[in-house]
Design a protein around this motif. Structure first.
Motif, PDB file in Angstrom:
ATOM      1  N   LYS A   1       0.852  -1.182   0.000  1.00 37.60           N
ATOM      2  CA  LYS A   1       0.000   0.000   0.000  1.00 37.60           C
ATOM      3  C   LYS A   1       0.886   1.228   0.000  1.00 37.60           C
ATOM      4  CE  LYS A   1      -3.755   2.375   2.369  1.00 37.60           C
ATOM      5  NZ  LYS A   1      -4.786   2.325   3.427  1.00 37.60           N
ATOM      6  N   ALA A   2       0.537   2.198  -0.825  1.00 35.60           N
ATOM      7  CA  ALA A   2       1.335   3.413  -0.903  1.00 35.60           C
ATOM      8  C   ALA A   2       1.416   4.083   0.463  1.00 35.60           C
ATOM      9  CB  ALA A   2       0.734   4.376  -1.917  1.00 35.60           C
ATOM     10  N   SER A   3       2.611   4.506   0.817  1.00 36.55           N
ATOM     11  CA  SER A   3       2.836   5.138   2.126  1.00 36.55           C
ATOM     12  C   SER A   3       3.680   6.383   1.924  1.00 36.55           C
ATOM     13  CB  SER A   3       3.549   4.163   3.066  1.00 36.55           C
ATOM     14  OG  SER A   3       3.907   4.782   4.270  1.00 36.55           O
ATOM     15  N   GLU A   4       3.292   7.458   2.564  1.00 33.15           N
ATOM     16  CA  GLU A   4       4.027   8.711   2.424  1.00 33.15           C
ATOM     17  C   GLU A   4       5.410   8.636   3.061  1.00 33.15           C
ATOM     18  OE1 GLU A   4       1.803  11.974   3.911  1.00 33.15           O
ATOM     19  OE2 GLU A   4       0.092  11.644   2.572  1.00 33.15           O
ATOM     20  N   ASN A   5       5.564   7.734   4.043  1.00 33.73           N
ATOM     21  CA  ASN A   5       6.837   7.627   4.765  1.00 33.73           C
ATOM     22  C   ASN A   5       7.277   9.001   5.279  1.00 33.73           C
ATOM     23  OD1 ASN A   5       8.826   6.028   5.838  1.00 33.73           O
ATOM     24  ND2 ASN A   5      10.029   5.855   3.966  1.00 33.73           N
ATOM     25  N   GLN A   6       6.302   9.753   5.785  1.00 35.74           N
ATOM     26  CA  GLN A   6       6.561  11.120   6.261  1.00 35.74           C
ATOM     27  C   GLN A   6       7.550  11.104   7.421  1.00 35.74           C
ATOM     28  OE1 GLN A   6       3.101  13.077   7.783  1.00 35.74           O
ATOM     29  NE2 GLN A   6       4.113  15.052   8.072  1.00 35.74           N
TER      30      GLN A   6
ATOM     31  N   LYS B   1      -4.652  -0.806  14.257  1.00 38.04           N
ATOM     32  CA  LYS B   1      -3.248  -1.168  14.093  1.00 38.04           C
ATOM     33  C   LYS B   1      -2.872  -2.208  15.137  1.00 38.04           C
ATOM     34  CE  LYS B   1      -1.341   3.225  12.323  1.00 38.04           C
ATOM     35  NZ  LYS B   1      -0.520   2.726  11.208  1.00 38.04           N
ATOM     36  N   ALA B   2      -1.886  -3.041  14.815  1.00 37.18           N
ATOM     37  CA  ALA B   2      -1.448  -4.063  15.761  1.00 37.18           C
ATOM     38  C   ALA B   2       0.068  -4.169  15.781  1.00 37.18           C
ATOM     39  CB  ALA B   2      -2.060  -5.416  15.398  1.00 37.18           C
TER      40      ALA B   2
ATOM     41  N   VAL C   1      -1.874  -9.857   0.875  1.00 39.50           N
ATOM     42  CA  VAL C   1      -3.244  -9.364   0.895  1.00 39.50           C
ATOM     43  C   VAL C   1      -3.431  -8.081   0.085  1.00 39.50           C
ATOM     44  CG1 VAL C   1      -3.020  -8.073   3.077  1.00 39.50           C
ATOM     45  CG2 VAL C   1      -5.251  -9.004   2.396  1.00 39.50           C
ATOM     46  N   HIS C   2      -2.478  -7.184   0.086  1.00 43.36           N
ATOM     47  CA  HIS C   2      -2.666  -5.952  -0.681  1.00 43.36           C
ATOM     48  C   HIS C   2      -2.573  -6.226  -2.172  1.00 43.36           C
ATOM     49  CE1 HIS C   2      -1.869  -1.926  -2.389  1.00 43.36           C
ATOM     50  NE2 HIS C   2      -2.743  -1.559  -1.466  1.00 43.36           N
ATOM     51  N   TYR C   3      -1.650  -7.011  -2.576  1.00 40.64           N
ATOM     52  CA  TYR C   3      -1.518  -7.352  -3.996  1.00 40.64           C
ATOM     53  C   TYR C   3      -2.751  -8.090  -4.495  1.00 40.64           C
ATOM     54  CZ  TYR C   3       0.342  -9.473  -8.254  1.00 40.64           C
ATOM     55  OH  TYR C   3       0.537  -9.884  -9.568  1.00 40.64           O
ATOM     56  N   ARG C   4      -3.337  -8.935  -3.638  1.00 43.57           N
ATOM     57  CA  ARG C   4      -4.465  -9.765  -4.061  1.00 43.57           C
ATOM     58  C   ARG C   4      -5.760  -8.974  -4.170  1.00 43.57           C
ATOM     59  NH1 ARG C   4      -5.501 -12.873   0.104  1.00 43.57           N
ATOM     60  NH2 ARG C   4      -7.083 -14.040  -1.031  1.00 43.57           N
ATOM     61  N   TRP C   5      -6.128  -8.223  -3.123  1.00 38.23           N
ATOM     62  CA  TRP C   5      -7.416  -7.527  -3.206  1.00 38.23           C
ATOM     63  C   TRP C   5      -7.415  -6.148  -2.556  1.00 38.23           C
ATOM     64  CZ3 TRP C   5     -10.495  -7.075   1.372  1.00 38.23           C
ATOM     65  CH2 TRP C   5     -10.151  -7.927   2.432  1.00 38.23           C
ATOM     66  N   ASN C   6      -6.228  -5.529  -2.573  1.00 35.01           N
ATOM     67  CA  ASN C   6      -6.128  -4.107  -2.219  1.00 35.01           C
ATOM     68  C   ASN C   6      -6.418  -3.829  -0.753  1.00 35.01           C
ATOM     69  OD1 ASN C   6      -5.435  -1.525  -3.260  1.00 35.01           O
ATOM     70  ND2 ASN C   6      -7.573  -0.889  -3.131  1.00 35.01           N
ATOM     71  N   GLU C   7      -6.308  -4.849   0.087  1.00 40.04           N
ATOM     72  CA  GLU C   7      -6.443  -4.673   1.532  1.00 40.04           C
ATOM     73  C   GLU C   7      -5.039  -4.674   2.129  1.00 40.04           C
ATOM     74  OE1 GLU C   7      -7.900  -3.920   5.131  1.00 40.04           O
ATOM     75  OE2 GLU C   7      -9.160  -4.068   3.351  1.00 40.04           O
ATOM     76  N   ASN C   8      -4.789  -3.801   3.078  1.00 35.75           N
ATOM     77  CA  ASN C   8      -3.450  -3.750   3.670  1.00 35.75           C
ATOM     78  C   ASN C   8      -3.423  -4.418   5.032  1.00 35.75           C
ATOM     79  OD1 ASN C   8      -5.009  -1.309   4.500  1.00 35.75           O
ATOM     80  ND2 ASN C   8      -3.238  -1.035   5.844  1.00 35.75           N
ATOM     81  N   ALA C   9      -2.242  -4.814   5.432  1.00 36.36           N
ATOM     82  CA  ALA C   9      -2.035  -5.415   6.746  1.00 36.36           C
ATOM     83  C   ALA C   9      -1.231  -4.435   7.593  1.00 36.36           C
ATOM     84  CB  ALA C   9      -1.300  -6.741   6.623  1.00 36.36           C
TER      85      ALA C   9
ATOM     86  N   ASP D   1       3.551   2.876   9.149  1.00 31.46           N
ATOM     87  CA  ASP D   1       3.447   2.272   7.814  1.00 31.46           C
ATOM     88  C   ASP D   1       2.225   1.354   7.749  1.00 31.46           C
ATOM     89  OD1 ASP D   1       4.001   0.453   5.481  1.00 31.46           O
ATOM     90  OD2 ASP D   1       5.859   1.603   5.428  1.00 31.46           O
ATOM     91  N   PRO D   2       1.415   1.444   6.706  1.00 30.58           N
ATOM     92  CA  PRO D   2       0.217   0.605   6.619  1.00 30.58           C
ATOM     93  C   PRO D   2       0.486  -0.816   6.149  1.00 30.58           C
ATOM     94  CG  PRO D   2       0.350   2.032   4.702  1.00 30.58           C
ATOM     95  CD  PRO D   2       1.491   2.424   5.600  1.00 30.58           C
TER      96      PRO D   2
END
Length: 659
Positions: free
Chosen positions: A325-330, A414-415, A439-447, A500-501
Motif C-alpha cells: 500500500k502506498a505510504s508517504e513515509n513522512q 493497528k497491531a 493481501v494488498h496485492y491480491r485484493w487491495n487490503e493492507n495489513a 506504515d500501513p
C-alpha cells in the motif's frame, strides 16, 4: 423435512427461497461454462445453499462475514453485482483481484466480506481480530466465519477457538460438515460424534443445525446473533449437510456410495423448501417460473458484460506498485533538541509507548506483554497507562495471533505483535507469508501490522532462542524488514514501522538490548525506510552489514586503522538502499558483506549478486560474504563463538584489503 415458520413473515419466507435459488442457478450456469472452457475451475456448493444464505441473511450489512469457496450464497445475499463476480472468475479487471487471484479468494470492504486463502485455517483467527476491534470499540456486532469439517483438524482452528473463548469475542464459528474433505470421509478425519462437541474443550457454546433446512438455519442463527449482540461471546455452529459434487469439478464423486448420494439428494434444501412453500400456498408454479426467468435474465445480462470486457493487461510497474500500500513515509523530526542516553531496549520501549499515545487504536499483543512487561520488559508499565484492553497477553498460539492482527487491520485498527523470541515466528509463519504479505496485492487490503522479533546469538541461548531469521522474510514480496543496530535508529524506525500501513518484521537483537547506549531524542520522531547509515567513510573497501554485525565491524575496523573503509549500516533490509551500496562500491572497488545469519541463502548473497550484476566493471576483487557456520546455533560459549562470524570477518576483511 419439517419447517417451523414461527413468526417469520411471508415476504421473508419468499426472500429466503429467492436467496437460495439465485446461487443455485448461477452454479448451474457456471458448470456449463466450465465444460465449455470459459472458466478455469469451480468449487460447487450445490446442496449447501441454505447455510450461506441463512447465515448471511441473519447478519447485518455492517457485520463482517468470512466465507469459503462453496459459499456463493454469501456473495449473492450481500447483493454483489453479478458482472463483478463473473469478471472475478474470468480474471477480468472489473473483478476484485485484478486477475491476480481466482474464484472466491478475495475480499471486499464495500460488502464486508473477507475471502479465504487456500490454507483455510488462518481466516478463523482473522475473524477473531475483526471481532476484537468491534468489541474494543463497544460496537454490538457479530463476525461470522466459515470453515469445513476438514479444516477443523488444522491447528489454526483450535487456536482461534481458544483465543475467542479467552477473550470472549463475538464470533460465530460456522462449520459446514459436508461429509468429505476432498475424498476423505469424516470417519477418517476425526473420532468424535459431533464436531460441535469440541466447543466444550474451549468453554464455549455450540449448536448442531440441519444445514439443509433454510428456516432452521436462518431462525437459529438470527436468534444467536441477537443474543451475541446483547452479550458478546463466541459460539460454534456445526451445520450438517453434504457435498453433492466433487471437491472441485475435476475430482468427481466416484468415492461416494450411490446410496449416500441418493439419501442426501432427497434432502435438497431448495427442492424441499419450494415444495413446502407451494403446499402452504405461499408460492405458485407461475411465480417460480417468473423468478427463474428473472434470475436467468440477470445472469445472462451480467455474463455478457463480463465476457465483453477485454482480457486484463498490466505492466511491470503496475504489478510492483500494488505489492505494498502506498505510504508517504513522512519523516517527523523531534520537537526539541532534548536528548537522553538510552539503552537499545529503552529506546524500543519509549518508541512503542509514544506510538501508543499517538495511535489510540494501536493494540499490542504477545505472550506475557501485559503486567509482566514481556520477557525483555519492553512493555513494563504499559498496563497502568493503556489498560489490558490495548496491551493484551495472548495464549501461546502465534498463528492465531498474527491472524488476529490481520483482522484488527481489516477492521481499521493497528497491531504490534511481540514474538517472545524471533525463533517462535515459525509457529506463525503461514499467516505472515501467505496472508499479510499477499493481501494488498491480491485484493487491495493492507495489513497494518508490526511483528517485533527479538533475535540473535551471542548470549548463550542455544538453537531455539538465538536465530536471526530475517532471510525467511526478505524473500517474501509484500513484507518490509527492519533491523536497526543503535538505539536512535531503533526508536525512529519502530515509529515509522507502526505508521506504515504495510506488514513490517522488526528485528531487535537481544545482545544489543542492554549493551548499547546512545543519546536519543526524548520526543517522538521517525526515520525513513530504505536509507542506509554511513558510519565510516573511506576509499579502500566497502563493508555492508546490519544488526550486531555493525558493532563487530566497528570494533574490527578500529583494530585495523590501516584499512580505510566505507561502513554501511543497512538499517532496513526491505526496502534495501541499493543506491548507497552501489555508490560506495563504485568508489572503493571492493565489497565485503557481513551477516550474523548462516551464509547460504542470506541477505549477503543477494547483495553480492546485485553488485556483481550492476557494478562488475568497478570491482577490483571478488565480493566477499561472511556469515555464521551452516549449523543450528550452539549453546556452549566456545561453540557459539566459533559459530558466529566475527573472527572470520576479520580474516576475510584483511584478505580482501590485501587483494
Amino acid at each position: 423435512m419439517r419447517y417451523h415458520v414461527g413468526d417469520l413473515e411471508q415476504q421473508k419466507l419468499l426472500d429466503l427461497y429467492t436467496g437460495m435459488l439465485k446461487p443455485r442457478m448461477i452454479e448451474e450456469k457456471m458448470l456449463i461454462l466450465l465444460r465449455q472452457g470459459k472458466i478455469s475451475k469451480w468449487f460447487s456448493g450445490i446442496g449447501q445453499e441454505a447455510i450461506s444464505v441463512g447465515v448471511t441473511k441473519a447478519l447485518k450489512e455492517s457485520e463482517y462475514i468470512l466465507p469459503m469457496h462453496r459459499n456463493l450464497g454469501v456473495f449473492t445475499s450481500r447483493d454483489i453485482p453479478l458482472h463483478r463476480l463473473f469478471a472475478q472468475w474470468q480474471g477480468k479487471a472489473s473483478g476484485f483481484t485484478k486477475g491476480r487471484d481466482r474464484s472466491f479468494h478475495f475480499g471486499t470492504q464495500e460488502y464486508k466480506i473477507v475471502g479465504m486463502i487456500s490454507h483455510l485455517g488462518p481466516q478463523l483467527g482473522v475473524a477473531d481480530g475483526i471481532a476484537l476491534a468491534d468489541m474494543l470499540r463497544r460496537k454490538k456486532r457479530v463476525t461470522a466465519v466459515f470453515t469445513g469439517e476438514g479444516a477443523t483438524s488444522e491447528g489454526d482452528f483450535h487456536e482461534a477457538l481458544n483465543v475467542a473463548s479467552v477473550w470472549n469475542l463475538p464470533v460465530l464459528f460456522c462449520i459446514e460438515n459436508n461429509g468429505y474433505g476432498l475424498s476423505t470421509p469424516t470417519n477418517e478425519q476425526y473420532n468424535c460424534e459431533h464436531l460441535a462437541d469440541r466447543a466444550k474443550g474451549y468453554g464455549i457454546e455450540s449448536r448442531i443445525i440441519d444445514g439443509n433446512n433454510i428456516l432452521e438455519v436462518y431462525s437459529k442463527v438470527d436468534e444467536l446473533c441477537k443474543a451475541i449482540r446483547r452479550r458478546p461471546r463466541p459460539i460454534l455452529l456445526e451445520f450438517k449437510t453434504f457435498r453433492m459434487r466433487g471437491h472441485e469439478e475435476a475430482s468427481g464423486t466416484k468415492y461416494v456410495p450411490d446410496k449416500l448420494m441418493k439419501e442426501w439428494g432427497e434432502k435438497d434444501p431448495i427442492a424441499n423448501y419450494e415444495t413446502f412453500l407451494v403446499n402452504e400456498g405461499i408460492l405458485t408454479q407461475e411465480r417460480i417460473e417468473e423468478l427463474k426467468s428473472s434470475i436467468s435474465e440477470e445472469i445472462n445480462e451480467n455474463l455478457k458484460l463480463a465476457f465483453d470486457e477485454d482480457a486484463i493487461s498490466s505492466t511491470e510497474s503496475k504489478e510492483l506498485s500494488d505489492v505494498y500500500k502506498a505510504s508517504e513515509n513522512q519523516i517527523i523530526k523531534p520537537e526539541s533538541d532534548h536528548k537522553e542516553e538510552l539503552r537499545f531496549v529503552d529506546a524500543i520501549s519509549q518508541g512503542l509507548e509514544q506510538s501508543m499515545y499517538r495511535h489510540n487504536e494501536l493494540i499490542i499483543m504477545g505472550q506475557d506483554v501485559a503486567d509482566y512487561g514481556g520477557v525483555f520488559k519492553i512493555t513494563e508499565g504499559f498496563v497502568p497507562k493503556f489498560g489490558k484492553r490495548r496491551v493484551r497477553n495472548t495464549p501461546i498460539c502465534e498463528s492465531a495471533i498474527v491472524s488476529a492482527a490481520m483482522g484488527l487491520s481489516i477492521n481499521g485498527m493497528k497491531a504490534v505483535v511481540e514474538m517472545q523470541f524471533a525463533d517462535f515466528v515459525s509457529s506463525g509463519f503461514n499467516p505472515i507469508v501467505n496472508y499479510l504479505a499477499k493481501v494488498h496485492y491480491r485484493w487491495n487490503e493492507n495489513a497494518d501490522v508490526v511483528i517485533r522479533m527479538p533475535c540473535g546469538g551471542g548470549v548463550g541461548a542455544g538453537p531455539f532462542h538465538s536465530q536471526t531469521n530475517e532471510a525467511w522474510f526478505t524473500k517474501t514480496p509484500g513484507l518490509k524488514v527492519v533491523y536497526p543496530a543503535f538505539p536512535y535508529d531503533a526508536k525512529g524506525l519502530l515509529n515509522t514501522a507502526i505508521n506504515d500501513p504495510n506488514p513490517v518484521l522488526f528485528f531487535e537483537h537481544k545482545g544489543l538490548y542492554r549493551s548499547v547506549k546512545e543519546e536519543v531524542p526524548v520526543d517522538y520522531y521517525t526515520l525513513p525506510f530504505g536509507k542506509a547509515s554511513v558510519l565510516k567513510e573511506g576509499n579502500d573497501i566497502t563493508v555492508v552489514t546490519y544488526g550486531a554485525g555493525v558493532h563487530w565491524a566497528l570494533e574490527i575496523l578500529g583494530n585495523h586503522p590501516e584499512i580505510n573503509a566505507d561502513l554501511l549500516d543497512l538499517r532496513t533490509l526491505q526496502p534495501l538502499d541499493e543506491e548507497a551500496i552501489y555508490n560506495s562500491v563504485k568508489k572503493t572497488g571492493k565489497l565485503i558483506v557481513l551477516q550474523e545469519d548462516t551464509l547460504f541463502g542470506g541477505v549477503a548473497s543477494d547483495i553480492a549478486a546485485m553488485v556483481m550484476e550492476n557494478c562488475f566493471e568497478y570491482l577490483d576483487a571478488p565480493v566477499k560474504r561472511v556469515g555464521s557456520l551452516e549449523t543450528p546455533v550452539p549453546f556452549a560459549k566456545s561453540l557459539e563463538e566459533n559459530y558466529l562470524p566475527k573472527h572470520r570477518f576479520e580474516s576475510a576483511l584483511v584478505e580482501l584489503y590485501q587483494y
